[in-house]
Scaffold this motif. Structure first.
Motif, PDB file in Angstrom:
ATOM      1  N   THR A   1       0.843  -1.188   0.000  1.00 40.52           N
ATOM      2  CA  THR A   1       0.000   0.000   0.000  1.00 40.52           C
ATOM      3  C   THR A   1       0.883   1.246   0.000  1.00 40.52           C
ATOM      4  N   THR A   2       0.276   2.401  -0.253  1.00 44.28           N
ATOM      5  CA  THR A   2       1.049   3.611  -0.513  1.00 44.28           C
ATOM      6  C   THR A   2       0.491   4.790   0.276  1.00 44.28           C
ATOM      7  N   ASN A   3       1.395   5.564   0.900  1.00 39.36           N
ATOM      8  CA  ASN A   3       0.987   6.790   1.581  1.00 39.36           C
ATOM      9  C   ASN A   3       0.529   7.828   0.562  1.00 39.36           C
ATOM     10  N   ASN A   4      -0.530   8.547   0.880  1.00 37.92           N
ATOM     11  CA  ASN A   4      -0.959   9.673   0.045  1.00 37.92           C
ATOM     12  C   ASN A   4      -1.620  10.732   0.915  1.00 37.92           C
ATOM     13  N   PHE A   5      -1.867  11.915   0.326  1.00 42.06           N
ATOM     14  CA  PHE A   5      -2.265  13.079   1.089  1.00 42.06           C
ATOM     15  C   PHE A   5      -3.262  13.908   0.299  1.00 42.06           C
ATOM     16  N   ASP A   6      -4.196  14.530   1.001  1.00 41.70           N
ATOM     17  CA  ASP A   6      -5.131  15.482   0.394  1.00 41.70           C
ATOM     18  C   ASP A   6      -4.690  16.891   0.762  1.00 41.70           C
ATOM     19  N   GLY A   7      -4.552  17.763  -0.245  1.00 46.79           N
ATOM     20  CA  GLY A   7      -4.159  19.127   0.066  1.00 46.79           C
ATOM     21  C   GLY A   7      -3.538  19.825  -1.122  1.00 46.79           C
ATOM     22  N   GLY A   8      -2.619  20.748  -0.832  1.00 46.39           N
ATOM     23  CA  GLY A   8      -1.991  21.538  -1.873  1.00 46.39           C
ATOM     24  C   GLY A   8      -0.478  21.527  -1.770  1.00 46.39           C
ATOM     25  N   HIS A   9       0.181  21.736  -2.915  1.00 48.44           N
ATOM     26  CA  HIS A   9       1.639  21.729  -2.993  1.00 48.44           C
ATOM     27  C   HIS A   9       2.073  22.835  -3.959  1.00 48.44           C
ATOM     28  N   LEU A  10       3.056  23.624  -3.548  1.00 49.59           N
ATOM     29  CA  LEU A  10       3.579  24.719  -4.369  1.00 49.59           C
ATOM     30  C   LEU A  10       5.084  24.582  -4.480  1.00 49.59           C
ATOM     31  N   SER A  11       5.603  24.738  -5.700  1.00 52.00           N
ATOM     32  CA  SER A  11       7.038  24.651  -5.948  1.00 52.00           C
ATOM     33  C   SER A  11       7.458  25.814  -6.842  1.00 52.00           C
ATOM     34  N   ILE A  12       8.545  26.509  -6.469  1.00 50.52           N
ATOM     35  CA  ILE A  12       9.094  27.609  -7.264  1.00 50.52           C
ATOM     36  C   ILE A  12      10.600  27.411  -7.373  1.00 50.52           C
ATOM     37  N   GLY A  13      11.121  27.442  -8.597  1.00 48.87           N
ATOM     38  CA  GLY A  13      12.553  27.253  -8.795  1.00 48.87           C
ATOM     39  C   GLY A  13      12.984  27.723 -10.169  1.00 48.87           C
ATOM     40  N   ASN A  14      14.267  27.501 -10.464  1.00 47.49           N
ATOM     41  CA  ASN A  14      14.785  27.967 -11.753  1.00 47.49           C
ATOM     42  C   ASN A  14      14.749  26.888 -12.823  1.00 47.49           C
ATOM     43  N   ASN A  15      14.031  25.776 -12.514  1.00 48.91           N
ATOM     44  CA  ASN A  15      13.825  24.692 -13.479  1.00 48.91           C
ATOM     45  C   ASN A  15      15.115  23.976 -13.856  1.00 48.91           C
ATOM     46  N   LYS A  16      16.190  24.226 -13.105  1.00 50.61           N
ATOM     47  CA  LYS A  16      17.462  23.579 -13.405  1.00 50.61           C
ATOM     48  C   LYS A  16      18.056  22.923 -12.173  1.00 50.61           C
ATOM     49  N   ASP A  17      18.419  23.730 -11.180  1.00 50.19           N
ATOM     50  CA  ASP A  17      19.195  23.154 -10.086  1.00 50.19           C
ATOM     51  C   ASP A  17      18.789  23.624  -8.695  1.00 50.19           C
ATOM     52  N   TRP A  18      17.678  24.348  -8.546  1.00 51.16           N
ATOM     53  CA  TRP A  18      17.197  24.649  -7.204  1.00 51.16           C
ATOM     54  C   TRP A  18      15.701  24.946  -7.261  1.00 51.16           C
ATOM     55  N   ARG A  19      15.055  24.714  -6.131  1.00 48.95           N
ATOM     56  CA  ARG A  19      13.651  25.081  -6.001  1.00 48.95           C
ATOM     57  C   ARG A  19      13.278  25.154  -4.519  1.00 48.95           C
ATOM     58  N   VAL A  20      12.193  25.883  -4.238  1.00 42.63           N
ATOM     59  CA  VAL A  20      11.598  25.974  -2.908  1.00 42.63           C
ATOM     60  C   VAL A  20      10.223  25.332  -2.972  1.00 42.63           C
ATOM     61  N   ARG A  21       9.917  24.476  -2.001  1.00 37.60           N
ATOM     62  CA  ARG A  21       8.646  23.766  -1.983  1.00 37.60           C
ATOM     63  C   ARG A  21       7.898  24.065  -0.685  1.00 37.60           C
ATOM     64  N   ALA A  22       6.567  24.033  -0.761  1.00 39.89           N
ATOM     65  CA  ALA A  22       5.724  24.158   0.431  1.00 39.89           C
ATOM     66  C   ALA A  22       4.452  23.350   0.198  1.00 39.89           C
ATOM     67  N   PHE A  23       3.955  22.710   1.257  1.00 38.37           N
ATOM     68  CA  PHE A  23       2.726  21.937   1.124  1.00 38.37           C
ATOM     69  C   PHE A  23       1.929  21.993   2.427  1.00 38.37           C
ATOM     70  N   LEU A  24       0.628  21.851   2.295  1.00 34.05           N
ATOM     71  CA  LEU A  24      -0.292  21.754   3.426  1.00 34.05           C
ATOM     72  C   LEU A  24      -1.289  20.655   3.090  1.00 34.05           C
ATOM     73  N   THR A  25      -1.326  19.593   3.900  1.00 31.03           N
ATOM     74  CA  THR A  25      -2.119  18.416   3.554  1.00 31.03           C
ATOM     75  C   THR A  25      -2.761  17.796   4.791  1.00 31.03           C
ATOM     76  N   ALA A  26      -3.684  16.892   4.513  1.00 30.12           N
ATOM     77  CA  ALA A  26      -4.232  15.974   5.512  1.00 30.12           C
ATOM     78  C   ALA A  26      -3.892  14.560   5.048  1.00 30.12           C
ATOM     79  N   PRO A  27      -3.152  13.779   5.836  1.00 29.43           N
ATOM     80  CA  PRO A  27      -2.838  12.402   5.433  1.00 29.43           C
ATOM     81  C   PRO A  27      -4.111  11.591   5.197  1.00 29.43           C
ATOM     82  N   VAL A  28      -4.063  10.709   4.200  1.00 30.29           N
ATOM     83  CA  VAL A  28      -5.224   9.891   3.858  1.00 30.29           C
ATOM     84  C   VAL A  28      -5.280   8.671   4.768  1.00 30.29           C
ATOM     85  N   ASN A  29      -6.464   8.374   5.246  1.00 33.50           N
ATOM     86  CA  ASN A  29      -6.709   7.217   6.105  1.00 33.50           C
ATOM     87  C   ASN A  29      -7.127   6.039   5.223  1.00 33.50           C
TER      88      ASN A  29
END
Length: 526
Positions: free
Chosen positions: A219-247
């Motif tokens: 079985t596999t862990n998954n999450f309900d919510g949102g995810h945002l990623s900003i980067g230069n599409n090459k070698d760095w990025r910043v990520r943020a997420f807010l979720t509720a784990p799925v039961n």
């Protein structure tokens, strides 16, 4: 069939000599293994043989589609490692689907055998099961926008009452991912790429020690919510997420866990070949378990630095004899856990060297530390919580086995990897294992509803034993992998000590004896 899945009974009850019974067990294991291997080969080869012309034509179209030009990125590559989802879409090519449609199929069949169950609540027997995992992916793309569905069916056969099963093994006909996403590759002319995902998704961070998309478990862990990623599409990025784990629920649709939130942010960089990695913060507020003092409010901050290992000889520079690589990670955790003030930490180190020789041998030394609680009856908690992390890459096989976790553990050992052929990879490892705190529990050593193995007096000591693992993976053809592995756990004095406690400390009969784990599996992807 009943005889095929029957288990060896207690020697003391049957009166059968132990050596004779052991020989019978070995013969049963060999017979089962041979039968499943034959069934696996038959099941895999027969459909492939009858459909070979169609498959070969589809494979050729898939190569032209995915190899002769750049891979058409799918939206969850921003969420997890690409190798989880990146393979030639032969089914899509066979159906002549347009570029703006994502379609993929995968199926895994595995036979597993575990001897001498040790978890509290397990029956005095071996555990033999046949877990199956099937997935289907379907997505639609328009410009920067995607809608992606991924369904997963996980089930197991031959499980009996008292076996390790339940939500860790079975989750029938459910939604693994269902999200909408948008990707903008030059936001406001800044040349920064922005990815936004909203819905149900799988997530992975770094080496996946604290959050990852499960690979080996059924079985596999998954999450309900949102995810945002900003980067230069090459070698760095910043990520943020807010979720509720799925039961996970076995026979009905999964839903988000009420009263539970999981969030985080990370900076990831691959700018420097010698010092890639990430810095991260993860937060968890878990009040799902309404029992008294079972809530968790945790804040985990960590960093990882890594130099990737070499996977093929062409990666070596001219006249280079070998290459060093490493993976170093540390994390600190604060908050409150089960009604107690909490401070815990985890450290991982791997130092390896790859030789520029045939088979590309790579020898690695490995160390894991995850803190435990010195006084379980005190008002302080120090047992590291691994959150939603993966265990197999560092600690050994999971699924029906999985005795070790990034929690109250010290592990040290070595690993040797080799590639005899481009389509065949093997490794062998040897680890020694201890409880970080001998009065704390062995994490994950109980079935749901039972308490983990623990000697609060500490008289059983801390040595959990050592394990040897051998695994090989062979790519039969472009669509099919065959993998098999064996792990032997020489149990330590901790288990002998448990047998001296009242009710054996919850340890099943024969649970102190060494455990063998064996699996063989085929994975087919289209």
């Amino acid at each position: 069939m009943a005889q095929w899945i029957s288990k060896t009974k207690n020697h003391a009850l049957t009166g059968i000599p132990e050596k004779h019974t052991s020989a019978q067990n070995i013969m049963k294991l060999k017979s089962k293994t041979l039968l499943v291997l034959l069934l696996t080969i038959f099941i895999t080869k027969q459909p492939l043989a009858s459909a070979r012309p169609t498959l070969e034509a589809a494979a050729q179209r898939a190569k032209e589609t995915f190899h002769s030009k750049e891979w058409r990125e799918v939206p969850d590559e921003a969420l997890v490692r690409a190798n989880r989802i990146k393979w030639n879409r032969i089914a899509k090519a066979a159906l002549n689907l347009p570029d703006w449609v994502e379609f993929g199929l995968s199926q895994r069949t595995r036979f597993e055998f575990v001897s001498n169950n040790w978890r509290t609540g397990q029956r005095n027997a071996d555990n033999t099961q046949l877990p199956l995992q099937s997935r289907v992916r379907l997505g639609i793309n328009r410009g920067p926008y995607w809608v992606l569905f991924e369904g997963q069916d996980s089930r197991t056969h031959f499980a009996q009452a008292g076996d390790f099963a339940g939500r860790e093994v079975a989750n029938k006909f459910d939604i693994l991912q269902l999200f909408g996403s948008a990707t903008f590759k030059n936001v406001f002319g800044t040349e920064l790429r922005t990815d936004l995902h909203f819905g149900r998704m799988t997530l992975e961070l770094g080496a996946a020690r604290l959050i990852g998309r499960n690979d080996f478990p059924n079985t596999t862990n998954n999450f309900d919510g949102g995810h945002l990623s900003i980067g230069n599409n090459k070698d760095w990025r910043v990520r943020a997420f807010l979720t509720a784990p799925v039961n996970r629920k076995n026979d009905e649709l999964d839903d988000a866990r009420n009263r539970t939130l999981f969030w985080g942010t990370a900076f990831e960089s691959t700018q420097n070949k010698w010092a890639s990695g990430e810095i991260y913060y993860l937060g968890l507020s878990d009040e799902f378990d309404r029992q008294s003092n079972r809530a968790k409010h945790l804040h985990t901050t960590g960093a990882r630095i890594v130099k990737k290992d070499i996977r093929q000889r062409s990666d070596f520079e001219s006249e280079q004899t070998g290459e060093l690589d490493y993976d170093l990670e540390g994390a600190a955790q604060v908050g409150d856990r089960h009604g107690k003030d909490h401070f815990a930490w985890m450290a991982f180190a791997r130092l390896a060297y790859t030789l520029n020789q045939p088979w590309i041998p790579r020898l690695a030394g490995e160390f894991v530390y995850a803190s435990g609680t010195r006084n379980p009856d005190g008002d302080q908690s120090a047992t590291f919580d691994r959150l939603f992390g993966l265990r197999r890459p560092d600690l050994g096989h999971t699924s029906l086995f999985g005795p070790f976790s990034h929690s109250n553990l010290i592990k040290v050992g070595w690993r040797l990897t080799a590639l005899p052929r481009d389509d065949f990879r093997i490794f062998i490892k040897h680890h020694l294992n201890w409880l970080a705190e001998k009065r704390d529990a062995l994490s994950g050593s109980a079935l749901p509803g039972f308490s983990n193995l623990q000697d609060k007096t500490g008289s059983s000591g801390s040595f959990l034993g050592h394990d040897i693992e051998l695994v090989g993976r062979y790519r039969i053809r472009e669509t099919t992998d065959l993998e098999a592995g064996y792990q032997h756990w020489f149990k330590g004095s901790f288990f002998d000590g448990l047998t001296q406690l009242a009710n054996r400390g919850g340890l099943p009969i024969n649970g102190e004896k060494d455990t063998n784990y064996f699996f063989v599996q085929t994975t087919v992807r289209f």
